[in-house]
Design a protein around this motif. Structure first.
Motif, PDB file in Angstrom:
ATOM      1  N   GLY A  20       0.814  -1.205   0.000  1.00 24.35           N
ATOM      2  CA  GLY A  20       0.000   0.000   0.000  1.00 24.35           C
ATOM      3  C   GLY A  20       0.846   1.252   0.000  1.00 24.35           C
ATOM      4  N   SER A  21       1.937   1.253   0.765  1.00 25.23           N
ATOM      5  CA  SER A  21       2.813   2.423   0.804  1.00 25.23           C
ATOM      6  C   SER A  21       3.498   2.641  -0.541  1.00 25.23           C
ATOM      7  N   TYR A  22       3.870   1.554  -1.209  1.00 24.42           N
ATOM      8  CA  TYR A  22       4.447   1.673  -2.548  1.00 24.42           C
ATOM      9  C   TYR A  22       3.453   2.344  -3.495  1.00 24.42           C
ATOM     10  N   LEU A  23       2.197   1.948  -3.409  1.00 28.36           N
ATOM     11  CA  LEU A  23       1.177   2.513  -4.290  1.00 28.36           C
ATOM     12  C   LEU A  23       0.874   3.972  -3.942  1.00 28.36           C
ATOM     13  N   ILE A  24       0.948   4.320  -2.676  1.00 26.99           N
ATOM     14  CA  ILE A  24       0.785   5.732  -2.296  1.00 26.99           C
ATOM     15  C   ILE A  24       1.919   6.561  -2.885  1.00 26.99           C
ATOM     16  N   ALA A  25       3.124   5.982  -2.904  1.00 29.58           N
ATOM     17  CA  ALA A  25       4.258   6.690  -3.507  1.00 29.58           C
ATOM     18  C   ALA A  25       4.061   6.873  -5.004  1.00 29.58           C
ATOM     19  N   THR A  26       3.525   5.859  -5.693  1.00 32.80           N
ATOM     20  CA  THR A  26       3.306   6.017  -7.136  1.00 32.80           C
ATOM     21  C   THR A  26       2.187   7.014  -7.419  1.00 32.80           C
ATOM     22  N   ALA A  27       1.179   7.054  -6.545  1.00 30.07           N
ATOM     23  CA  ALA A  27       0.113   8.047  -6.707  1.00 30.07           C
ATOM     24  C   ALA A  27       0.665   9.458  -6.522  1.00 30.07           C
ATOM     25  N   SER A  28       1.614   9.590  -5.593  1.00 32.38           N
ATOM     26  CA  SER A  28       2.255  10.882  -5.380  1.00 32.38           C
ATOM     27  C   SER A  28       3.043  11.298  -6.620  1.00 32.38           C
ATOM     28  N   ALA A  29       3.770  10.352  -7.186  1.00 37.03           N
ATOM     29  CA  ALA A  29       4.553  10.657  -8.390  1.00 37.03           C
ATOM     30  C   ALA A  29       3.649  11.090  -9.544  1.00 37.03           C
ATOM     31  N   ASP A  30       2.485  10.462  -9.643  1.00 37.67           N
ATOM     32  CA  ASP A  30       1.543  10.779 -10.723  1.00 37.67           C
ATOM     33  C   ASP A  30       0.628  11.952 -10.399  1.00 37.67           C
ATOM     34  N   GLN A  31       0.687  12.426  -9.140  1.00 42.13           N
ATOM     35  CA  GLN A  31      -0.172  13.528  -8.683  1.00 42.13           C
ATOM     36  C   GLN A  31      -1.645  13.237  -9.000  1.00 42.13           C
ATOM     37  N   THR A  32      -2.087  12.061  -8.605  1.00 44.28           N
ATOM     38  CA  THR A  32      -3.465  11.668  -8.879  1.00 44.28           C
ATOM     39  C   THR A  32      -4.433  12.531  -8.083  1.00 44.28           C
ATOM     40  N   GLU A  33      -5.649  12.601  -8.572  1.00 44.28           N
ATOM     41  CA  GLU A  33      -6.679  13.392  -7.882  1.00 44.28           C
ATOM     42  C   GLU A  33      -6.949  12.833  -6.495  1.00 44.28           C
ATOM     43  N   GLY A  34      -6.961  11.510  -6.372  1.00 45.39           N
ATOM     44  CA  GLY A  34      -7.205  10.896  -5.078  1.00 45.39           C
ATOM     45  C   GLY A  34      -6.110  11.222  -4.079  1.00 45.39           C
ATOM     46  N   PHE A  35      -4.860  11.172  -4.525  1.00 46.18           N
ATOM     47  CA  PHE A  35      -3.750  11.515  -3.638  1.00 46.18           C
ATOM     48  C   PHE A  35      -3.872  12.952  -3.155  1.00 46.18           C
ATOM     49  N   THR A  36      -4.214  13.852  -4.058  1.00 52.31           N
ATOM     50  CA  THR A  36      -4.327  15.269  -3.707  1.00 52.31           C
ATOM     51  C   THR A  36      -5.377  15.498  -2.631  1.00 52.31           C
ATOM     52  N   SER A  37      -6.528  14.855  -2.769  1.00 51.02           N
ATOM     53  CA  SER A  37      -7.597  15.064  -1.796  1.00 51.02           C
ATOM     54  C   SER A  37      -7.288  14.391  -0.461  1.00 51.02           C
ATOM     55  N   ILE A  38      -6.699  13.208  -0.496  1.00 55.05           N
ATOM     56  CA  ILE A  38      -6.417  12.471   0.738  1.00 55.05           C
ATOM     57  C   ILE A  38      -5.444  13.236   1.624  1.00 55.05           C
TER      58      ILE A  38
END
Length: 418
Positions: free
Chosen positions: A378-396
């Motif tokens: 899960g932490s790896y995927l949070i890091a990839t979401a951060s790299a991609d600046q996903t909408e979900g990452f931004t709101s979370i």
């Protein structure tokens, strides 16, 4: 954007889904085959940060089943057990002490689920639970000065000698308050969030803020004499200060925009200088036989002693901390930052025999603990979401991207010049 082990990480999360929600690992091992408040939160936040709709039902079931397991007096569960038919068969509220951090991980996850999915079917229940959680958090202050005071063993690093006013516990509370302020439209939570923020910035990071000091005169003299990154505290009590590196606390502080540009730079410099390379151990420095805390760390364990020097919470490089710090660094210097590369390298070296290990020993990076752990995947995927600046990452992570990215670019430029 494709990332090296994203497919494998999603496989871990998918295989960790049960009828009642996420278990801690895709490998059925001992008490890991339970619904854990922290582990399910990290898995759920990874799902929501990527908008992985196929796993939304597992997030919702995790949230609701933990809510149903709250004990007498509002005590929040550390984990919940289920029988072969998927019915609750027991719950744990912690070992020697309860878990101060569990309710905040749950609340952040529940509020994030409501926002990302738009599912309002249980918003009232979540709002009621947040009221109770914040009521207890207020009581844990003991003095109405905006920082909670927690016992040892009260957060994820439950066998590490840290107690009192603890950075990570208070940062998690602030995260909940900020989400509740916006999603539940609460001026009361907004005001409290600002008060908690000021207390965190002043006490743990030495930043200017309007807040009442919780330091004794002797402590104030001590912290005022500390320079640069040494002034960043992990915890303190009336009789002690501990300025060990708390990688998870640091990471979430950066991700939430708590730390100033100057503090963020000090964090990066200190981790890079003291640890070397691009590794993010759970805590640093390593506590060895010569360290004053050796007696404390060797006397606090549940089943067997694991905190040998360079192992477990004692300098071990967890997927949890490497992933969250990579996520924080991705917001500063982009997706190719060395901390993400190091996580890929650790995974590549252990993917066949010990995939998504619980932690890696330092400095030899031998995988240890449970494998296929949701914490790590899960932490790896949070890091990839951060790299991609996903909408979900931004709101979370409550990120105001235009403002924070401008600050991040300034920090990155300063680091690049050195």
């Amino acid at each position: 954007m494709n990332h090296k082990f994203e497919k494998e990480a999603w496989s871990v999360l998918t295989n960790s889904v049960k009828d009642f929600g996420f278990v801690a690992t895709a490998q059925d091992t001992d008490n890991y085959a339970r619904l854990w408040s922290r582990d399910s939160a990290v898995a759920s936040l990874a799902v929501l940060s990527h908008g992985h709709q196929g796993l939304y039902p597992a997030v919702k079931r995790s949230v609701l089943n933990l809510l149903d397991a709250i004990g007498e007096g509002g005590v929040f569960p550390s984990n919940v057990s289920f029988d072969d038919h998927g019915n609750p068969s027991g719950q744990s509220f912690g070992g020697p002490v309860g878990r101060t951090d569990s309710p905040f991980w749950w609340a952040v996850t529940a509020l994030s689920y409501i926002e990302v999915t738009g599912d309002l079917s249980f918003q009232d229940k979540v709002a009621e639970a947040v009221v109770e959680i914040e009521f207890r958090a207020q009581a844990w202050e003991f003095n109405n000065k905006h920082l909670m005071y927690s016992p040892a063993s009260s957060n994820w690093a439950d066998e590490y000698p840290v107690e009192g006013y603890i950075l990570i516990n208070n940062v998690l509370r602030y995260w909940m308050l900020k989400k509740a302020e916006r999603i539940l439209l609460s001026d009361e939570y907004a005001q409290k969030a600002e008060q908690v923020l000021g207390a965190i910035k002043y006490h743990f990071f030495g930043e200017p803020a309007e807040t009442q000091s919780l330091f004794t005169p002797a402590q104030l003299d001590k912290v005022n004499s500390m320079e640069r990154g040494e002034r960043i505290l992990m915890s303190f009590t009336p009789g002690s200060t501990l300025n060990h590196i708390d990688t998870l606390g640091w990471s979430i502080s950066i991700l939430l925009g708590i730390t100033s540009e100057s503090t963020t730079k000090k964090m990066v410099e200190r981790l890079r200088t003291e640890v070397g390379g691009s590794l993010a151990p759970a805590h640093w420095p390593i506590i060895d036989e010569e360290h004053p805390l050796w007696g404390a760390i060797t006397s606090n364990y549940a089943y067997s002693f694991k905190n040998y020097p360079g192992h477990f919470h004692n300098g071990g490089v967890w997927g949890l901390t490497q992933g969250f710090f990579a996520a924080a660094m991705n917001t500063l210097v982009g997706e190719s930052h060395a901390y993400m590369v190091s996580y890929d390298d650790m995974l590549e070296g252990s993917m066949q025999e010990h995939p998504f290990a619980e932690y890696y020993s330092y400095p030899d990076l031998i995988p240890g603990g449970v494998q296929n752990l949701c914490f790590s995947a899960g932490s790896y995927l949070i890091a990839t979401a951060s790299a991609d600046q996903t909408e979900g990452f931004t709101s979370i992570f409550e990120r105001q991207l235009k403002v924070l990215m401008a600050k991040a670019e300034k920090v990155a430029e300063e680091l690049a010049r050195e």
